[in-house]
Scaffold this active site. Structure first.
Site, mmCIF file in Angstrom:
data_model
loop_
_atom_site.group_PDB
_atom_site.id
_atom_site.type_symbol
_atom_site.label_atom_id
_atom_site.label_comp_id
_atom_site.label_asym_id
_atom_site.label_seq_id
_atom_site.Cartn_x
_atom_site.Cartn_y
_atom_site.Cartn_z
ATOM 1 N N GLY A 189 -52.735 8.204 20.222
ATOM 2 C CA GLY A 189 -53.447 7.694 18.991
ATOM 3 C C GLY A 189 -52.832 6.114 19.270
ATOM 4 O O GLY A 189 -51.630 5.705 19.120
ATOM 5 N N SER A 190 -54.003 5.031 19.359
ATOM 6 C CA SER A 190 -53.485 3.755 19.770
ATOM 7 C C SER A 190 -54.956 3.007 19.770
ATOM 8 O O SER A 190 -55.978 3.279 18.997
ATOM 9 C CB SER A 190 -53.066 3.843 21.200
ATOM 10 O OG SER A 190 -53.671 4.758 22.116
#
Length: 231
Positions: A189-190
């Site tokens: 997640g980024s």
């Protein structure tokens, strides 16, 4: 299972994926020995892990002057911003397009344009939610400057998120990348920030879903006849 259905369900994995899938699978097996419902939960997480590290081929548009999305995800921010100083892009604001990757998106990152990697700079930092504007300045990040043959420069910044704990950049300074070529990955997640050349208007809107290597973020100059390739 037909070839089309098989290719839809079974995806190639990034090289980082197999060991994580093996760990999830081993834990799931242990959970089955403890209590079946826990084992099924583990199995579901193993499937999720497999798809997190998927690395599908993409058809990269080949018109001249295109800037493509470096990530799968949703455009979360568009607006003027000063690029990180370590990229060497100067103190003047550029249009920044941010693409947020949820834990369900493919996390393989691709070059938005063709060019030479003239700068790579890692900066430690916090792990705030990657959807926040201040994550560009405060979160752990890895920045890369791409310089095209005509001298045009574009900045690409990998930003760690709330649950992301590793940024992987697989290229070095001096590398020559094709548009849409794989260059790294972030888990889990980024966000990716793209700093466009001054005077370039984005072709996407906040909330739009992007596909890495395929969705056009902006256009630099006139277009050539359309072609495409698979990488």
């Amino acid at each position: 299972m037909s070839v089309d259905l098989k290719s839809t369900v079974i995806k190639p994995l990034h090289r980082e994926g197999p060991r994580f899938v093996a760990i999830f699978a081993a834990v799931s097996l242990a959970l089955f020995l403890v209590w079946d419902p826990l084992g099924w939960i583990g199995l579901g997480l193993t499937v999720w892990c497999y798809y997190f590290f998927r690395d599908p081929n993409r058809v990269v548009p080949q018109d001249e002057g295109l800037v493509v999305s470096p990530a799968d995800g949703v455009v979360s921010l568009i607006g003027p911003a000063i690029p990180p100083s370590e990229l060497g892009l100067g103190p003047e604001p550029r249009t920044r397009v941010s693409v947020f990757m949820s834990v369900f998106d493919c996390h393989v990152n691709r070059a938005p344009v063709e060019g030479t990697v003239t700068q790579i700079a890692y900066r430690p930092g916090k792990f705030l939610s990657a959807e926040l504007d201040k994550a560009s300045e405060e979160n752990e990040r890895n920045g890369m400057t791409l310089t095209m043959d005509d001298g045009t420069t574009i900045g690409v910044v990998q930003i760690a998120g709330l649950v992301a704990r590793r940024i992987l950049c697989e290229v070095q300074e001096g590398a020559i990348l094709e548009r849409g070529e794989r260059f790294g990955l972030i888990r889990f997640g980024s966000r990716l920030d793209v700093y466009l050349p001054r005077g370039t208007a984005p072709r996407v809107s906040v909330g739009q879903t992007c596909t890495s290597g395929e969705t056009v973020l902006a256009v630099l100059g006139e277009n050539a006849p359309a072609t495409a390739r698979t990488v």
